[in-house]
Design a protein around this motif. Sequence first.
Motif, PDB file in Angstrom:
ATOM      1  N   THR A  68       0.836  -1.209   0.000  1.00 16.02           N
ATOM      2  CA  THR A  68       0.000   0.000   0.000  1.00 16.02           C
ATOM      3  C   THR A  68       0.867   1.255   0.000  1.00 16.02           C
ATOM      4  OG1 THR A  68      -1.706  -1.219   1.193  1.00 16.02           O
ATOM      5  CG2 THR A  68      -1.862   1.184   1.239  1.00 16.02           C
ATOM      6  N   VAL A  69       1.842   1.295   0.902  1.00 20.91           N
ATOM      7  CA  VAL A  69       2.689   2.493   1.028  1.00 20.91           C
ATOM      8  C   VAL A  69       3.517   2.709  -0.237  1.00 20.91           C
ATOM      9  CG1 VAL A  69       4.634   3.486   2.296  1.00 20.91           C
ATOM     10  CG2 VAL A  69       2.738   2.407   3.544  1.00 20.91           C
ATOM     11  N   GLN A  70       4.050   1.624  -0.787  1.00 21.79           N
ATOM     12  CA  GLN A  70       4.880   1.771  -1.985  1.00 21.79           C
ATOM     13  C   GLN A  70       4.058   2.330  -3.147  1.00 21.79           C
ATOM     14  OE1 GLN A  70       7.161  -1.758  -2.886  1.00 21.79           O
ATOM     15  NE2 GLN A  70       8.517  -0.627  -4.285  1.00 21.79           N
ATOM     16  N   THR A  71       2.796   1.969  -3.186  1.00 26.71           N
ATOM     17  CA  THR A  71       1.920   2.509  -4.235  1.00 26.71           C
ATOM     18  C   THR A  71       1.611   3.977  -3.978  1.00 26.71           C
ATOM     19  OG1 THR A  71       0.967   0.309  -4.413  1.00 26.71           O
ATOM     20  CG2 THR A  71      -0.204   2.102  -5.507  1.00 26.71           C
TER      21      THR A  71
ATOM     22  N   ASP B 111       5.497   4.208  -6.796  1.00 25.17           N
ATOM     23  CA  ASP B 111       6.297   3.196  -7.474  1.00 25.17           C
ATOM     24  C   ASP B 111       5.419   2.384  -8.420  1.00 25.17           C
ATOM     25  OD1 ASP B 111       8.434   4.104  -6.112  1.00 25.17           O
ATOM     26  OD2 ASP B 111       8.833   2.274  -4.975  1.00 25.17           O
ATOM     27  N   PRO B 112       6.057   1.786  -9.448  1.00 23.17           N
ATOM     28  CA  PRO B 112       5.252   1.001 -10.396  1.00 23.17           C
ATOM     29  C   PRO B 112       4.514  -0.136  -9.699  1.00 23.17           C
ATOM     30  CG  PRO B 112       7.625   0.884 -10.922  1.00 23.17           C
ATOM     31  CD  PRO B 112       7.467   1.854  -9.821  1.00 23.17           C
ATOM     32  N   VAL B 113       3.317  -0.378 -10.169  1.00 21.94           N
ATOM     33  CA  VAL B 113       2.430  -1.365  -9.569  1.00 21.94           C
ATOM     34  C   VAL B 113       2.777  -2.750 -10.148  1.00 21.94           C
ATOM     35  CG1 VAL B 113      -0.016  -1.979  -9.462  1.00 21.94           C
ATOM     36  CG2 VAL B 113       0.661   0.408  -9.274  1.00 21.94           C
TER      37      VAL B 113
ATOM     38  N   PRO C  79       3.885 -16.755  -2.106  1.00 19.13           N
ATOM     39  CA  PRO C  79       5.219 -16.181  -2.305  1.00 19.13           C
ATOM     40  C   PRO C  79       5.257 -14.729  -1.836  1.00 19.13           C
ATOM     41  CG  PRO C  79       4.052 -16.387  -4.396  1.00 19.13           C
ATOM     42  CD  PRO C  79       3.171 -16.994  -3.365  1.00 19.13           C
ATOM     43  N   GLU C  80       6.408 -14.292  -1.395  1.00 20.90           N
ATOM     44  CA  GLU C  80       6.589 -12.889  -1.035  1.00 20.90           C
ATOM     45  C   GLU C  80       6.387 -12.051  -2.303  1.00 20.90           C
ATOM     46  OE1 GLU C  80      10.050 -10.216   1.028  1.00 20.90           O
ATOM     47  OE2 GLU C  80      10.196 -12.403   1.174  1.00 20.90           O
ATOM     48  N   PRO C  81       5.703 -10.916  -2.196  1.00 19.67           N
ATOM     49  CA  PRO C  81       5.521 -10.100  -3.415  1.00 19.67           C
ATOM     50  C   PRO C  81       6.879  -9.743  -4.020  1.00 19.67           C
ATOM     51  CG  PRO C  81       4.206  -9.228  -1.598  1.00 19.67           C
ATOM     52  CD  PRO C  81       5.088 -10.295  -1.023  1.00 19.67           C
ATOM     53  N   PRO C  82       6.974  -9.774  -5.352  1.00 24.91           N
ATOM     54  CA  PRO C  82       8.251  -9.448  -5.998  1.00 24.91           C
ATOM     55  C   PRO C  82       8.658  -7.999  -5.739  1.00 24.91           C
ATOM     56  CG  PRO C  82       6.480  -9.602  -7.623  1.00 24.91           C
ATOM     57  CD  PRO C  82       5.911 -10.047  -6.318  1.00 24.91           C
ATOM     58  N   GLU C  83       9.947  -7.741  -5.770  1.00 20.96           N
ATOM     59  CA  GLU C  83      10.455  -6.385  -5.574  1.00 20.96           C
ATOM     60  C   GLU C  83       9.938  -5.487  -6.698  1.00 20.96           C
ATOM     61  OE1 GLU C  83      14.655  -4.282  -4.556  1.00 20.96           O
ATOM     62  OE2 GLU C  83      14.728  -6.403  -5.081  1.00 20.96           O
ATOM     63  N   ARG C  84       9.590  -4.271  -6.350  1.00 23.10           N
ATOM     64  CA  ARG C  84       9.061  -3.348  -7.360  1.00 23.10           C
ATOM     65  C   ARG C  84      10.127  -2.310  -7.675  1.00 23.10           C
ATOM     66  NH1 ARG C  84       3.477  -1.883  -4.395  1.00 23.10           N
ATOM     67  NH2 ARG C  84       3.422  -0.247  -5.980  1.00 23.10           N
ATOM     68  N   LEU C  85      10.869  -2.575  -8.739  1.00 27.52           N
ATOM     69  CA  LEU C  85      11.999  -1.702  -9.050  1.00 27.52           C
ATOM     70  C   LEU C  85      11.563  -0.501  -9.871  1.00 27.52           C
ATOM     71  CD1 LEU C  85      14.556  -4.517  -9.935  1.00 27.52           C
ATOM     72  CD2 LEU C  85      14.549  -3.062  -7.869  1.00 27.52           C
TER      73      LEU C  85
ATOM     74  N   GLN D 233      -1.603   3.053 -15.912  1.00 28.14           N
ATOM     75  CA  GLN D 233      -0.328   2.803 -15.216  1.00 28.14           C
ATOM     76  C   GLN D 233      -0.395   1.563 -14.327  1.00 28.14           C
ATOM     77  OE1 GLN D 233       2.444   4.837 -15.958  1.00 28.14           O
ATOM     78  NE2 GLN D 233       0.872   5.400 -17.443  1.00 28.14           N
ATOM     79  N   GLY D 234      -1.599   1.065 -14.093  1.00 31.56           N
ATOM     80  CA  GLY D 234      -1.758  -0.157 -13.296  1.00 31.56           C
ATOM     81  C   GLY D 234      -1.381  -1.423 -14.053  1.00 31.56           C
ATOM     82  N   PHE D 235      -1.147  -1.313 -15.355  1.00 34.77           N
ATOM     83  CA  PHE D 235      -0.788  -2.482 -16.161  1.00 34.77           C
ATOM     84  C   PHE D 235       0.684  -2.424 -16.555  1.00 34.77           C
ATOM     85  CE2 PHE D 235      -5.359  -1.783 -17.492  1.00 34.77           C
ATOM     86  CZ  PHE D 235      -5.851  -2.719 -16.590  1.00 34.77           C
ATOM     87  N   ALA D 236       1.230  -3.586 -16.861  1.00 33.22           N
ATOM     88  CA  ALA D 236       2.574  -3.701 -17.452  1.00 33.22           C
ATOM     89  C   ALA D 236       3.630  -2.969 -16.620  1.00 33.22           C
ATOM     90  CB  ALA D 236       2.564  -3.185 -18.898  1.00 33.22           C
ATOM     91  N   LYS D 237       3.493  -2.990 -15.309  1.00 29.17           N
ATOM     92  CA  LYS D 237       4.401  -2.290 -14.392  1.00 29.17           C
ATOM     93  C   LYS D 237       4.557  -0.820 -14.769  1.00 29.17           C
ATOM     94  CE  LYS D 237       7.319  -6.360 -13.681  1.00 29.17           C
ATOM     95  NZ  LYS D 237       8.548  -6.963 -14.239  1.00 29.17           N
ATOM     96  N   GLY D 238       3.510  -0.253 -15.313  1.00 29.46           N
ATOM     97  CA  GLY D 238       3.538   1.167 -15.668  1.00 29.46           C
ATOM     98  C   GLY D 238       4.191   1.456 -17.008  1.00 29.46           C
ATOM     99  N   HIS D 239       4.500   0.420 -17.792  1.00 28.31           N
ATOM    100  CA  HIS D 239       5.140   0.648 -19.091  1.00 28.31           C
ATOM    101  C   HIS D 239       4.104   1.034 -20.136  1.00 28.31           C
ATOM    102  CE1 HIS D 239       9.000  -0.384 -17.651  1.00 28.31           C
ATOM    103  NE2 HIS D 239       8.735  -1.655 -17.429  1.00 28.31           N
TER     104      HIS D 239
END
Length: 660
Positions: free
Chosen positions: A317-320, A324-326, A398-404, A594-600
């Motif tokens: 939640t905080v990272q969003t 940061d990219p979703v 699984p732990e959520p993947p890192e959001r780079l 921006q919610g799709f494709a990690k914001g690409h």
Amino acid sequence: MGTALLYDEEMTKYKLLWVDPACKIEVPERLIVSYEALVRSGLSDRCISIPAREASDSEILLVHSELYLEAVKKTPYMTLEDLKEFTLQFGDVYFHPNIYHCAKLASGSALQLVDSVMTGKVRNGIALVRPPGHHSMHGAANGFCVFNNVAIAARYAKQKYGVKRVLIVDWDIHHGQGVQYCFEDDPSVLYFSWHRYEHQNFWPNLRESDYDSVGKESGTGFNINVPWNNVGMENSDYLSVFCHVLLPVAYEFCPDLVLVCAGFDSAIGDPEGEMCATPDIFAHLTHLLMNLAGGKLCAVLEGGYNLTSLAQSVCQTVQTLLGDPVPQLANLRGPCKSAIESLQCARSAHRRYWSFLKHAADPPMTDISTKHIKSAMEEEEKTEMAEEERCTEGKVWPEPPERLCPPVCSASVLPDDVVCPDGLKPLSSSKDLEPLLVSKLKTAAVDGDGVTTFSRLYTLVEKLVANEIRNGLVLVPDVAAAMMCVVQDLTSDLVKRVLVVCVGKEKELDYVTTDGKVLVVQISSEDSEEHRSKYYIPVCLKKGCSDTSGFIQAVLGLLLPLGYEYNPDLVLLVRMPGSGVVDSMWQQLIGLLQGFAKGHTLVLMQVNEKACMGSTASALLGHPAPPLQDLQTPFPEDGDALERLRERLQADWKMLQTTS
Ligand code: Q9C
Ligand code: ZN
């Protein structure tokens, strides 16, 4: 403009002092692990830390009775026996000599957060608090809650800042009946809650938690309940309810402020909720709310009892909130049967009050009348049944993947004579194109500059895919040609799935889609139904893209669910010249995509549409879109057409299902 974080260790300093199975899950560690996870991940350092304060008597009295406040005031001086007895008059709650102090800090934290957001000190924020609030009522503590933090915050925002409309989104797994009671006759506060209900067999077992409690008097239509009648709801179920119930109403309501009752007992592993949505779902739920109210969003912690799941969900939640990219969500296969029933009932109950739901179908009569309360005996049996086992039942995830974050947020490819908007990085280097492609471009009457543009475009696509750049803006002489080029030549080896969103008329789009590598959704006034296929979806609106009401309905009810199910690796947003799309709608669209494709997202626009470059750049840089104000009543034909289209596509795209 940043993200506020409210936390005070003091709120970890109360706990259950006697044996009570109903309350043993509400522990100080809930707050400790949430905060520590933010520290460990480096997220807390990126937030603006705001001090907590105690709510004053008059602030608490915005929601609670004097009698109740005076009673709670006495608890710090009570003996253990007195506290136990005091506790007994309420349901599923405990008192402690320090809980009154913490409850004042919890409510005060919510108010500090509202102040920070409303004064523009921050864009949004979260308050990590104990005790939670949403179950407490005018004259009663309930469900671990003492003061109703979010309800107080809503009244405070109205009073202090003249906020006209507040949206409260309660994604906790319990029904915030305290919030419902507080605002059920108030049209200025729209309360949305989903909750484990099981046909009234789940706590707090209230008749009024069902979908047919829509508010009363002038508040009729401003209370939305989505009861879950089964456990095990997944990401698809949550997103379906957002796309098909909450968001259409929220956009029509047009709030000035969004408050979230942010309980994370709706996540996988929680012993109370027993749901299966993964912690990264909260990145999406947060993201989907972040373009409402100009981005003014305050999240306040409610429940969440699996410490691992809770900490991960808080971080998502905080990272969003920080922008940061979703993360991508894979394998969304549409809502389950029970979720469809729930969302259909909620849509049907509200179609009278919200024009964006007007065309919702009625649920089959048989389904809704079969609900029943099981006998007390059946209930008891169920409770006795391996209590311990059900709670620890081997749920692993699984732990959520890192959001780079890519080093560059937004890049542009522009003709030499166009000034690059602030914040965008102009791409100058260009890649040598395949000779084959160059000759192809030449035959298509693309001049030397055009070839340079396309080679830069190619570089941009490569950098997006390599996660070196998040998104891009490209001005081309001919968007139609550029779109074909990107889809057919530039992305084909680099990207598995491209979602093409085409805003406005373009006849020959159906060429590009056959094998599922490309999904085209086109919104225009053009009826190109004969070319329709699973991967080419023309959406025809009576007045085309210039009608914002029709447009936003299509985006929320069609494009979002399709995008979620398709799960693209790149979004290509194409703005056809003269599409007529309104600026705020255009920005909302970019924000939501921006919610799709990690914001690409790659935005293609025609050179003669420079005028909207600034707003496009702003949206790509992650600034919240302006609200869609004063929406016209949608054309009935459009509502009908969207509903028919949805009905037809349901077989291919399960996320479009709203009827059973
Ligand atoms: N098996 C919040 O999440 N019932 N409150 C507990 C234990 C009460 C939840 C029964 C749950 C209250 C804020
Ligand atoms: Zn809860």
